[in-house]
Enzyme design. Sequence first.
Site, short mmCIF file in Angstrom:
data_model
loop_
_atom_site.label_atom_id
_atom_site.label_comp_id
_atom_site.label_asym_id
_atom_site.label_seq_id
_atom_site.Cartn_x
_atom_site.Cartn_y
_atom_site.Cartn_z
N SER A 1 -14.78 -4.56 -8.83
CA SER A 1 -15.48 -4.64 -7.55
C SER A 1 -16.98 -4.73 -7.78
O SER A 1 -17.50 -4.34 -8.83
CB SER A 1 -15.16 -3.43 -6.68
OG SER A 1 -13.78 -3.24 -6.60
C1 SAM Z 1 -10.34 -4.58 -6.37
S1 SAM Z 1 -9.24 -4.09 -7.62
C2 SAM Z 1 -9.77 -2.45 -8.02
C3 SAM Z 1 -11.10 -2.35 -8.69
C4 SAM Z 1 -11.22 -1.14 -9.55
N1 SAM Z 1 -11.30 0.09 -8.83
C5 SAM Z 1 -12.33 -1.24 -10.58
O1 SAM Z 1 -13.13 -0.34 -10.73
O2 SAM Z 1 -12.36 -2.24 -11.29
C6 SAM Z 1 -7.75 -3.72 -6.71
C7 SAM Z 1 -6.59 -3.28 -7.59
O3 SAM Z 1 -5.59 -2.72 -6.74
C8 SAM Z 1 -4.35 -2.99 -7.35
N2 SAM Z 1 -3.28 -2.78 -6.34
C9 SAM Z 1 -2.85 -3.63 -5.38
N3 SAM Z 1 -1.86 -3.07 -4.67
C10 SAM Z 1 -1.67 -1.83 -5.20
C11 SAM Z 1 -0.79 -0.76 -4.90
N4 SAM Z 1 0.10 -0.85 -3.92
N5 SAM Z 1 -0.87 0.36 -5.65
C12 SAM Z 1 -1.76 0.46 -6.67
N6 SAM Z 1 -2.62 -0.53 -6.99
C13 SAM Z 1 -2.58 -1.65 -6.26
C14 SAM Z 1 -4.49 -4.43 -7.82
O4 SAM Z 1 -3.52 -4.75 -8.80
C15 SAM Z 1 -5.92 -4.41 -8.34
O5 SAM Z 1 -5.96 -4.13 -9.71
#
Ligand code: SAM
Length: 392
Positions: free
Chosen positions: A95
């Site tokens: 992000s």
């Molecule tokens: C925007 S990224 C997160 C960025 C992260 N916090 C960082 O510091 O890089 C969103 C993440 O949420 C994960 N995701 C999507 N649906 C999810 C779920 N139901 N449970 C856990 N993770 C999920 C995706 O695979 C993705 O890796």
Amino acid sequence: MSDMGPGRRSLRERLLSSGAMAPDWAFAFDAVPRGLFLPEVMWPSAEGERVVVSRTDDLEEWQRWADTDVSIVTQWDDGDHTGLERGELATSSGSMPGVVFDMLRELLVFDGAKVLEIGTGTGWCAALLSARLGETNVVSVEIDEAVAKAAREALDAAGWHPELVVGDGLLGWPDGAPYDRVLVTAGVREVPRAWIDQTRPGGVLVMPWGPIFTGQTALVRLVVNDDGTASGHFVGATRFMHVRSQRGEWPRHRDYLPDGWPADTRESTTSLTASDVLPEDDYAAVDFVLGLLVPDCVHAHGRSPRGTMTMWIYGLGDLSWAAAYFDEETPSASRVYQGGPRSLWNEVETAYRWWTEQGKPGHEQFGLTITTEGHQHPWLGEPSTLVRHIRE
Ligand SMILES: C[S@@+](CC[C@H](N)C(=O)[O-])C[C@H]1O[C@@H](n2cnc3c(N)ncnc32)[C@H](O)[C@@H]1O
């Protein structure tokens, strides 16, 4: 901070001077270089477009992006896509640092707070939380095995060992409960009760939340009440990829209008203009507010063959549809066509007029309550002033 390169130093200054990074998070920024969590090949956002950067091919350029305040896609199409081209759907990312520190600031942590993060992604956020709160106080859940594996390797290499869980974050992680704070780094349309049930009364949840109408989300800070409800204000607009099961399927136009205008098409006119309901700003409040009031539909826009700006609205769950052709020469009498059980344009117009009568409030004036049964109640000003769905 002494071994920080000029790019990272300038990002640090920007985050502090903009107010995104609260001073008590600066130590964590210094301790956890973002570059340690980014992959060999990545797709940063450059003026709305995704460019591809490879560390092997151009280390300097790669490092420049790692130190820039942009989001960086790290996975496409749930890992089905490989190669250097961009894929269809961005499914994991690092992000934007400004947004990460906005969320961390809004989380209002205290020393020793126990935090559940949903969406480990690159692992950078989990490392920042570990640096600020201690790694034994951090649990992070990631649904994608390959993403979680890469995050674990990056965290290990950087020397941080928070608890990482591979699974559906919508279930939270009961084994580590109760939490003082929950940070969700993927957008949600429905807040799962599990997150609230696993948080102590008085605990805080921060997440990007938004209705299906729009790709936009707004950060909301919910506080868990003694009676098991959770409530709080939105704190500003943002855009996030959504949790997997809440991405939403985009409807197919041909399912709504297989043979052109149906015989029972309802025709009318509107005095609303394209700029009223189709703002150029991706973060405009009107998009968010229309979504709060007009449920279960999505919208698209484009130019008709004659060059007229057109807004299409598709009902989800029934085959209602609406199209408004914004006439720039006679803006007070643009043509509207509608079909199906709902009159979706009328709903959008009623919602827009309501928003105007309220003085066009911004995101921050709205809030959200989650009831003990898990129902979501958006409100304006205070929790007792509910924002109700329009159905016409
Ligand atoms: C925007 S990224 C997160 C960025 C992260 N916090 C960082 O510091 O890089 C969103 C993440 O949420 C994960 N995701 C999507 N649906 C999810 C779920 N139901 N449970 C856990 N993770 C999920 C995706 O695979 C993705 O890796």
